[in-house]
Design an enzyme around this catalytic site. Structure first.
Site, PDB file in Angstrom:
ATOM      1  N   ASP A  35       0.855  -1.181   0.000  1.00 13.02           N
ATOM      2  CA  ASP A  35       0.000   0.000   0.000  1.00 13.02           C
ATOM      3  C   ASP A  35       0.894   1.236   0.000  1.00 13.02           C
ATOM      4  O   ASP A  35       2.034   1.172   0.492  1.00 13.02           O
ATOM      5  CB  ASP A  35      -0.912   0.013   1.240  1.00 13.02           C
ATOM      6  CG  ASP A  35      -2.184   0.810   0.982  1.00 13.02           C
ATOM      7  OD1 ASP A  35      -3.268   0.206   0.855  1.00 13.02           O
ATOM      8  OD2 ASP A  35      -2.084   2.055   0.881  1.00 13.02           O
ATOM      9  N   THR A 127     -13.499  -2.727  -8.775  1.00 16.48           N
ATOM     10  CA  THR A 127     -14.709  -2.591  -9.582  1.00 16.48           C
ATOM     11  C   THR A 127     -14.530  -1.410 -10.528  1.00 16.48           C
ATOM     12  O   THR A 127     -14.316  -0.286 -10.079  1.00 16.48           O
ATOM     13  CB  THR A 127     -15.923  -2.342  -8.670  1.00 16.48           C
ATOM     14  OG1 THR A 127     -16.011  -3.435  -7.758  1.00 16.48           O
ATOM     15  CG2 THR A 127     -17.207  -2.233  -9.464  1.00 16.48           C
ATOM     16  N   PHE A 157     -16.571 -10.327  -5.021  1.00 14.12           N
ATOM     17  CA  PHE A 157     -17.961 -10.191  -4.593  1.00 14.12           C
ATOM     18  C   PHE A 157     -18.119 -10.198  -3.079  1.00 14.12           C
ATOM     19  O   PHE A 157     -19.207 -10.408  -2.559  1.00 14.12           O
ATOM     20  CB  PHE A 157     -18.815 -11.307  -5.209  1.00 14.12           C
ATOM     21  CG  PHE A 157     -18.700 -11.373  -6.707  1.00 14.12           C
ATOM     22  CD1 PHE A 157     -19.377 -10.446  -7.497  1.00 14.12           C
ATOM     23  CD2 PHE A 157     -17.903 -12.323  -7.334  1.00 14.12           C
ATOM     24  CE1 PHE A 157     -19.262 -10.475  -8.878  1.00 14.12           C
ATOM     25  CE2 PHE A 157     -17.785 -12.365  -8.720  1.00 14.12           C
ATOM     26  CZ  PHE A 157     -18.474 -11.433  -9.498  1.00 14.12           C
ATOM     27  N   GLU A 160     -18.626  -6.715   3.091  1.00 12.23           N
ATOM     28  CA  GLU A 160     -17.988  -6.290   4.335  1.00 12.23           C
ATOM     29  C   GLU A 160     -18.751  -6.937   5.489  1.00 12.23           C
ATOM     30  O   GLU A 160     -19.959  -7.145   5.416  1.00 12.23           O
ATOM     31  CB  GLU A 160     -18.013  -4.769   4.451  1.00 12.23           C
ATOM     32  CG  GLU A 160     -17.004  -4.137   3.515  1.00 12.23           C
ATOM     33  CD  GLU A 160     -17.078  -2.621   3.480  1.00 12.23           C
ATOM     34  OE1 GLU A 160     -17.547  -2.008   4.449  1.00 12.23           O
ATOM     35  OE2 GLU A 160     -16.658  -2.052   2.456  1.00 12.23           O
ATOM     36  N   ASN A 216     -24.148  -5.929  -8.568  1.00 12.56           N
ATOM     37  CA  ASN A 216     -24.470  -4.891  -7.581  1.00 12.56           C
ATOM     38  C   ASN A 216     -25.724  -4.106  -7.989  1.00 12.56           C
ATOM     39  O   ASN A 216     -26.505  -3.704  -7.128  1.00 12.56           O
ATOM     40  CB  ASN A 216     -23.278  -3.952  -7.369  1.00 12.56           C
ATOM     41  CG  ASN A 216     -22.308  -4.536  -6.335  1.00 12.56           C
ATOM     42  OD1 ASN A 216     -22.529  -5.619  -5.809  1.00 12.56           O
ATOM     43  ND2 ASN A 216     -21.233  -3.807  -6.053  1.00 12.56           N
ATOM     44  N   PHE A 257     -31.940 -10.030   0.575  1.00 16.84           N
ATOM     45  CA  PHE A 257     -31.906  -8.665   0.009  1.00 16.84           C
ATOM     46  C   PHE A 257     -33.292  -8.093  -0.227  1.00 16.84           C
ATOM     47  O   PHE A 257     -33.521  -7.305  -1.119  1.00 16.84           O
ATOM     48  CB  PHE A 257     -31.051  -8.611  -1.268  1.00 16.84           C
ATOM     49  CG  PHE A 257     -29.655  -8.207  -0.923  1.00 16.84           C
ATOM     50  CD1 PHE A 257     -28.831  -9.075  -0.249  1.00 16.84           C
ATOM     51  CD2 PHE A 257     -29.192  -6.936  -1.206  1.00 16.84           C
ATOM     52  CE1 PHE A 257     -27.559  -8.693   0.134  1.00 16.84           C
ATOM     53  CE2 PHE A 257     -27.925  -6.542  -0.832  1.00 16.84           C
ATOM     54  CZ  PHE A 257     -27.114  -7.427  -0.161  1.00 16.84           C
ATOM     55  N   GLY A 261     -36.315  -0.788   4.604  1.00 20.62           N
ATOM     56  CA  GLY A 261     -35.876   0.117   5.662  1.00 20.62           C
ATOM     57  C   GLY A 261     -35.234   1.341   5.061  1.00 20.62           C
ATOM     58  O   GLY A 261     -35.645   1.822   3.993  1.00 20.62           O
ATOM     59  N   GLY A 265     -26.365   1.718   1.448  1.00 21.21           N
ATOM     60  CA  GLY A 265     -25.281   2.699   1.455  1.00 21.21           C
ATOM     61  C   GLY A 265     -23.984   1.942   1.276  1.00 21.21           C
ATOM     62  O   GLY A 265     -23.964   0.850   0.720  1.00 21.21           O
ATOM     63  N   CYS A 268     -19.913   0.700  -2.067  1.00 25.14           N
ATOM     64  CA  CYS A 268     -20.059  -0.080  -3.301  1.00 25.14           C
ATOM     65  C   CYS A 268     -21.365   0.180  -4.042  1.00 25.14           C
ATOM     66  O   CYS A 268     -21.357   0.783  -5.118  1.00 25.14           O
ATOM     67  CB  CYS A 268     -19.921  -1.558  -2.983  1.00 25.14           C
ATOM     68  SG  CYS A 268     -18.340  -1.916  -2.179  1.00 25.14           S
TER      69      CYS A 268
END
Ligand code: UGA
Length: 441
Positions: A35, A127, A157, A160, A216, A257, A261, A265, A268
């Site tokens: 990095d 991506t 894919f 988090e 996505n 999914f 609600g 966010g 991604c």
């Protein structure tokens, strides 16, 4: 180079790259993580994960002194070490535009390529808009001292919060390649996953790039679909949670999914659908994805609606009220606050004159960096103290399992907005709370 166990480099050690590096070591590979952020590399080298991801600290600790894992800031060292290089840098949304900012991807290729002096495979995982891989291949070839370097695109894919599990046991692998050799290298780099039966889709660059944004986009559409139904439920007195349950039993639809609600966010889904809209425009196929604008708008309307639900509980103005905001992360089990619906709502209430007090089990530090002006506390009880309205905006277990009678003792008034439809309205109302939720009576 060994096709048995190629040596790997992972360039970009954020949520994706750090997880990929550590998991590949766990699977038996030799890995170097790179990095440009020296602080991040310093922490990883000490065995410290610089973000919250369940299961990853344990795995990094396990391999902290393993000679098969090392970290560096030197492209030269990474190029010398590895046979397969994974590019895992971010592609955020450009400021004030829909399109993706590819500067980190370009910088990774520009920095790595001049050091690639022997046969190697570079694999893009970031991506990106369709067409980027072809462009990066040209860029790379113009900078490498040898012609023996190839490119592949291998979208990621992982989710988090479940990144370790998703990396070690992906539900599919997509290899965008231009040669059998590149495919064989990728097969060797993912041998343990392939051995356990993970399906492999071998395709061209453009398809590999599109698979990721299409996936996505589909997920975002599914969420916005149920949230659109929530709007209709609000107008009719129907209950969107029962509706979602009922339609989800149809196997063609499924329950996953379909949680209505406050909406999606994160780093991604929102930026990926916007970048897709922008790229489709460039390609002259705007109409094909114009529905994604609606998906985005439905999603953002949920934030506005949540503000209204709170407003209803404070008689039309937030001015002079104390609002407990439960959750800052974009979803539970993450400390990521990028495009977090919860933080967005919190900041809007503050702008409308409310005193917002935010608690999140893991995301406070990141939230404070983005919105330093808001008030953050270290415990649920502190957040609730004297609150006129309690707003549950990220569904951490700690909030889902709240006992209305117990938490009722801390608040000023028993008013709750359930922004994630995770509480039992009957139980909360029975305990004397005024309960409001999105798409539920
Ligand atoms: C998403 C995809 O799920 C991953 O497959 C993909 O690899 C990743 O983006 C990426 O592009 O890197 P992630 O952003 O970690 O993963 O989170 P998700 O679990 O997809 O959740 C996204 C958002 O949707 C969250 O804000 C979540 O609260 C919301 N959501 C999810 C809902 O509102 N309702 C649902 O039913 C599910």
């Amino acid at each position: 180079m060994s096709t048995q166990r190629p040596r790997l480099s992972v360039i970009g050690t954020g949520y994706l790259g750090a997880t990929h590096a550590v998991c590949m070591v766990e699977l038996g590979y030799e890995v170097i993580g790179l990095d440009v952020d020296t602080e991040k590399i310093g922490r990883l080298a000490k065995g410290e994960v610089p973000f919250y991801e369940p299961g990853l600290p344990e795995l990094l600790t396990k391999h902290a002194t393993n000679p098969r894992l090392r970290f560096t800031t030197s492209y030269e060292e990474a190029a010398e070490f590895a046979d397969v290089h994974f590019i895992c840098v971010g592609t955020p949304q450009k400021k004030g535009e829909y399109s993706a900012d590819l500067r980190y991807v370009e910088a990774a290729f520009t920095s790595l390529s001049p050091h690639l002096s022997r046969k190697a495979l570079v694999v893009g995982k970031s991506t990106v808009p369709a067409g980027t891989a072809a462009r990066m291949e040209k860029l790379m070839r113009s900078l490498t001292p040898t012609k023996d370097v190839e490119l592949a695109w291998n979208p990621e894919f992982l989710r988090e919060g479940l990144a370790v599990q998703d990396t070690m046991h992906p539900d599919r692998l997509v290899f965008g390649v231009n040669s059998d050799w590149a495919e064989q290298q990728l097969r060797a780099a993912f041998a343990p996953m392939i051995e356990e039966g993970t399906p492999v889709i071998v395709t061209d660059f453009a398809t590999a790039e599109l698979v990721k944004v299409a996936a996505n986009s589909f997920l975002a559409t599914k969420i916005s679909f149920i949230n659109a139904m929530a709007e209709v439920c609000e107008a009719t007195g129907a209950d969107v949670t029962a509706l979602a349950d009922a339609i989800g039993h149809d196997e063609r639809i499924g329950h996953r999914f379909l949680r209505s609600g406050l909406g999606f966010g994160g780093g991604c889904l929102p930026k990926d659908i916007r970048a897709f809209i922008a790229r489709a425009g460039e390609l002259g196929v705007d109409q094909a994805v114009s529905f994604l604008r609606e998906v985005d708008e439905i999603n953002l309307r949920r934030r506005a609606r949540t503000l209204e639900l709170g407003l209803d509980l404070v008689d039309g103005t937030y001015r002079g009220t104390r609002i407990a905001v439960l959750g800052a992360a974009f979803k539970p089990n993450s400390d990521d606050v990028r495009d977090s619906p919860a933080l967005d709502v919190a900041a809007s209430i503050e702008r409308r004159g409310g005193d917002v007090v935010i608690y999140d089990p893991h995301a406070i530090e990141n939230a404070r960096r983005v919105h330093p002006g808001l008030i953050y506390v270290e415990s649920l009880e502190e957040a609730l103290l004297g609150a006129d309205v309690t707003m549950l905006l990220t569904e951490w277990d700690e909030f889902r399992s709240m006992d209305p009678a117990v938490v009722g003792k801390f608040v000023g008034q028993r008013n709750i907005v359930d922004g994630r439809n995770v509480l039992d309205p009957v139980r909360w109302r029975r305990a004397g709370w005024r309960y409001r939720a999105l798409g539920r009576p």
